[in-house]
Enzyme design. Structure first.
Site, mmCIF file in Angstrom:
data_model
loop_
_atom_site.group_PDB
_atom_site.id
_atom_site.type_symbol
_atom_site.label_atom_id
_atom_site.label_comp_id
_atom_site.label_asym_id
_atom_site.label_seq_id
_atom_site.Cartn_x
_atom_site.Cartn_y
_atom_site.Cartn_z
ATOM 1 N N GLU A 493 0.831 -1.205 0.000
ATOM 2 C CA GLU A 493 0.000 0.000 0.000
ATOM 3 C C GLU A 493 0.866 1.256 0.000
ATOM 4 O O GLU A 493 0.496 2.272 -0.561
ATOM 5 C CB GLU A 493 -0.964 0.005 1.195
ATOM 6 C CG GLU A 493 -2.002 -1.109 1.174
ATOM 7 C CD GLU A 493 -2.756 -1.255 -0.142
ATOM 8 O OE1 GLU A 493 -2.918 -0.236 -0.853
ATOM 9 O OE2 GLU A 493 -3.164 -2.386 -0.474
ATOM 10 N N HIS A 496 1.641 2.231 -3.470
ATOM 11 C CA HIS A 496 0.598 3.068 -4.078
ATOM 12 C C HIS A 496 0.712 4.509 -3.564
ATOM 13 O O HIS A 496 0.576 5.466 -4.307
ATOM 14 C CB HIS A 496 -0.796 2.547 -3.716
ATOM 15 C CG HIS A 496 -1.194 1.290 -4.426
ATOM 16 N ND1 HIS A 496 -1.141 1.161 -5.786
ATOM 17 C CD2 HIS A 496 -1.676 0.106 -3.950
ATOM 18 C CE1 HIS A 496 -1.576 -0.065 -6.118
ATOM 19 N NE2 HIS A 496 -1.892 -0.713 -5.026
HETATM 20 ZN ZN ZN Z 1 -2.624 -2.684 -4.831
#
Ligand code: ZN
Length: 701
Positions: A493, A496
């Protein structure tokens, strides 16, 4: 792994409203007057949402009207750019609302969502089916070569034009009516498909009355099954269902071969029983409509239409990539089959290994070979240490610095806020982390934006990003200690997050994670590679009590376990991806029989009977209900690309190679969707991606 990323497709527009009460204090009506433009969570109240949505849609509709009423001939500035810059109020409220609807949900939030969602859809249609607006965009698009546009402007115009065309703007009135009809029928058929799967899943119940039949099952699995039976009014019994969390542990640990078979068969034959929940005819209908729609929009097959908007671009490139991994995966699976068969024979079970034996003997083999005990590892994965590990990694790679911020507006006491600075101390963005479960939060982990990065009037608006997780909450005695999967999720994450944080685009629509769906998982998956590198673990994997670094022996176990059973895992996954592609490259649905089609598709690739395709057609929800049609390949695609990208660091002999990191930042992370993903990728890598690195990682080569 269900790691999702929320990208708000905005989705905006229309609908007037006279309901606006006098809300001069509604914080969404103006730009946020807060430090770094973060949402004023302390001032936002639920009653602010609906009026702000209404006002936001109205404002944007007026902005659209100004564009279409303009009597000057269309220019990039008076049409394309104005469209891009429109709807700011709507964006402000949407970004906050839909984030909090996932992290702070309650009945009231759900009610607002139910009320506003159809209005947003209609608003969106009012933009993308607006003929006058399309006419102006089309004029620009047709003359784009002579407009002297920058690369970014060109990309924005192309993206806008494509969005109109894919919504049917180029069709005749008669065709538009047909498209609307197809869309309507499709959505009800897809809905029915999902409802059938749900009903069939809920209908199946296997009660066990004799505990002896549960030999081998861990205590907590039995407890969960007993609890489930009690809830169904059969105290003292055990209940198993076709939910994966219920029957997979039986396949893994249950000695009872008959029960394993019964549960696996119940799972894999769902919606294929000829009863009212049977999905075979529904699939026929869905495929017929999808083929019709694709051809109406000028494409050969549904896959051609869907892939036109992705990094892969064509069915040919998807098949090329899947097949390049398939052969090695299948070969590997056959070797694994041999090993498991031998284990079964030693176990004293006669006959041939079957699909319902695979999990059971694979688990035995795993214990024998790797003996990896999660509980032994967890004390080394204290949440704060792991987060610091990922922060330090980006300091080393990109020179980023982090400052914890106090007294910032937050929406829940679990939330923490960080200021992210570049090496020269300029602001990169603001990061919110929200890591612990609560009743009002969705399960899973994701990244999202509260505000997005863009440049306007020489101001570079820096983004506000959030990383959400559901990790174990600390107690008075113990800090939050992560599992291996959690550690990987946190790194993922954050991959991202960094894609969103480092964005440097002029236009919001081209910024950060607003990229093709088969490209968006690349930066996040690349990040996962670093987390198990001993050099990185030495930094963060420290015992929460003693502060001692994880012993080498444990680190080795982690490294070795990574390639276990990967022939099976990849074969199961790839056969489903290939089946999806076979369905969606159909160009003619005359005389189409679903099960015959599936059988032929799987026979063609030589799938062995001990492995069942991960989703059989009648319950393949990803592709017949959800948005993964001609898209299931995406998992493998992004894995190939990310393995290939990380290989560049490995090949240099330095996983922190500054020059490569800078390239990765400048050529990929900062660029968002400013160019074709494959162009960006090749610019970074200097070559086409190959599956070699993935095959190596998964031990298939
Ligand atoms: Zn992802």
């Amino acid at each position: 792994m269900k790691k999702l990323i929320f990208i708000f497709l905005i989705t905006t527009i229309m609908v007037s409203c006279n309901t606006t009460n006098n809300q001069s204090e509604n914080p969404f009506y103006t730009e946020f007057n807060t430090p770094y433009g973060v949402p004023p969570f302390d001032k936002i109240k639920k009653e602010h949402y609906l009026p702000a949505f209404e006002k936001g849609m109205q404002e944007q509709q007026e902005e659209i009207n100004t564009i279409t009423n303009n009597t000057d001939k269309p220019t990039f500035a008076n049409t394309s750019e104005r469209l891009e810059r429109s709807g700011k109020t709507l964006l402000r409220v949407s970004n906050v609302f839909f984030n909090l609807q996932s992290t702070l949900a309650d009945e009231e939030m759900d009610k607002i969502a139910q009320e506003i969602t159809p209005k947003l859809t209609a608003h969106n249609d009012n933009i993308y089916l607006n003929e006058k607006l399309f006419e102006r965009i089309k004029k620009l698009y047709d003359n784009r070569k002579s407009l002297k546009l920058s690369d970014e402007q060109n990309r924005l115009l192309e993206k806008q034009y494509k969005q109109f065309v894919r919504s049917g703007a180029n069709l005749t009135e008669e065709q538009k009516a047909e498209l609307r009809n197809i869309n309507k029928e499709l959505s009800s058929a897809e809905l029915l498909f999902g409802q059938n799967v749900l009903a069939e899943t809920n209908n199946y119940q296997k009660f066990i009355t004799n505990e002896k039949e549960l030999a081998g099952l861990p205590k907590d699995v039995k407890q969960a099954a007993a609890e489930l039976a009690r809830e169904s009014g059969k105290k003292g019994q055990w209940l198993f269902t076709t939910q994966k969390t219920s029957f997979i542990p039986v396949l893994q640990y249950g000695k009872n071969r008959k029960l394993r078979k019964e549960l696996l068969m119940a799972y894999t034959t769902r919606c294929n029983h000829g009863n009212p929940n049977d999905n075979k005819e529904v699939i026929q209908k869905i495929m017929k409509l999808r083929v019709k729609k694709a051809q109406l929009l000028g494409f050969n097959s549904p896959a051609d239409f869907i892939l036109d908007d992705t990094m892969a671009k064509t069915p040919k490139s998807v098949y090329g990539l899947l097949n390049s991994v398939w052969k090695s995966a299948l070969e590997r699976a056959k070797k694994e089959r041999k090993e498991l068969q031998a284990l079964m024979t030693t176990d004293g079970v006669e006959g041939k290994l079957e699909a319902w034996d695979w999990w059971y003997y694979a688990e035995k083999l795993r214990m024998k070979k790797y003996n990896l005990n999660e509980e032994e590892l967890r004390p080394y994965f204290k949440l704060e240490n792991v987060r610091k590990g990922v922060f330090d990694l980006t300091t080393r790679l990109y020179g980023l610095k982090y400052q914890k911020m106090e007294n910032m507006p937050i929406y829940h006491p679990d939330v923490e806020v960080f200021k992210v600075l570049d090496a020269d101390n300029s602001l990169i963005g603001i990061l919110y982390t929200d890591y612990f479960p609560r009743a009002s939060k969705n399960v899973g982990a994701w990244m999202s934006n509260f505000t997005e990065q863009y440049i306007e009037n020489d101001s570079n608006y820096r983004p506000v990003i959030v990383n959400v997780g559901n990790f174990t909450k600390p107690t008075a005695e113990k800090p939050s200690l992560l599992t291996m999967d959690d550690v990987e999720t946190l790194f993922h994450e954050y991959g991202h997050a960094i894609h969103g944080l480092l964005a440097q685009s002029t236009y919001r629509s081209l910024s950060g994670t607003n990229v093709a769906r088969d490209f968006v998982e690349m930066p996040s998956q690349v990040m996962e590679y670093w987390c198990w590198e001993p050099e990185v673990m030495k930094n963060y994997a420290r015992h929460y009590k003693t502060g001692k670094v994880m012993p080498q022996e444990l680190m080795d176990k982690i490294t070795n376990a990574g390639t276990f059973n990967q022939g099976f895992v990849m074969t199961e996954l790839l056969s489903a991806a290939l089946l999806d592609m076979d369905f969606h490259t159909i160009t003619d649905t005359t005389g189409f029989d679903v099960m015959e089609f599936e059988e032929k598709s799987l026979a063609k690739i030589g799938l062995i009977p001990e492995i069942i395709v991960r989703y059989r057609s009648p319950f393949f929800k990803h592709i017949f209900e959800g948005g993964y049609s001609a898209g299931y390949y995406g998992y493998t695609w992004s894995e190939v690309i990310s393995a290939d990208a990380y290989a560049k660091f490995k090949e240099s002999g330095d996983i922190f190679n500054k020059k490569i990191a800078t390239d990765f930042r400048k050529k990929i992370l900062e660029r968002g969707d400013s160019d074709e993903p494959m162009t960006l990728y090749k610019d970074f890598r200097g070559a086409d991606p190959t599956p070699d690195a993935l095959l190596k990682k998964r031990g298939l080569k």
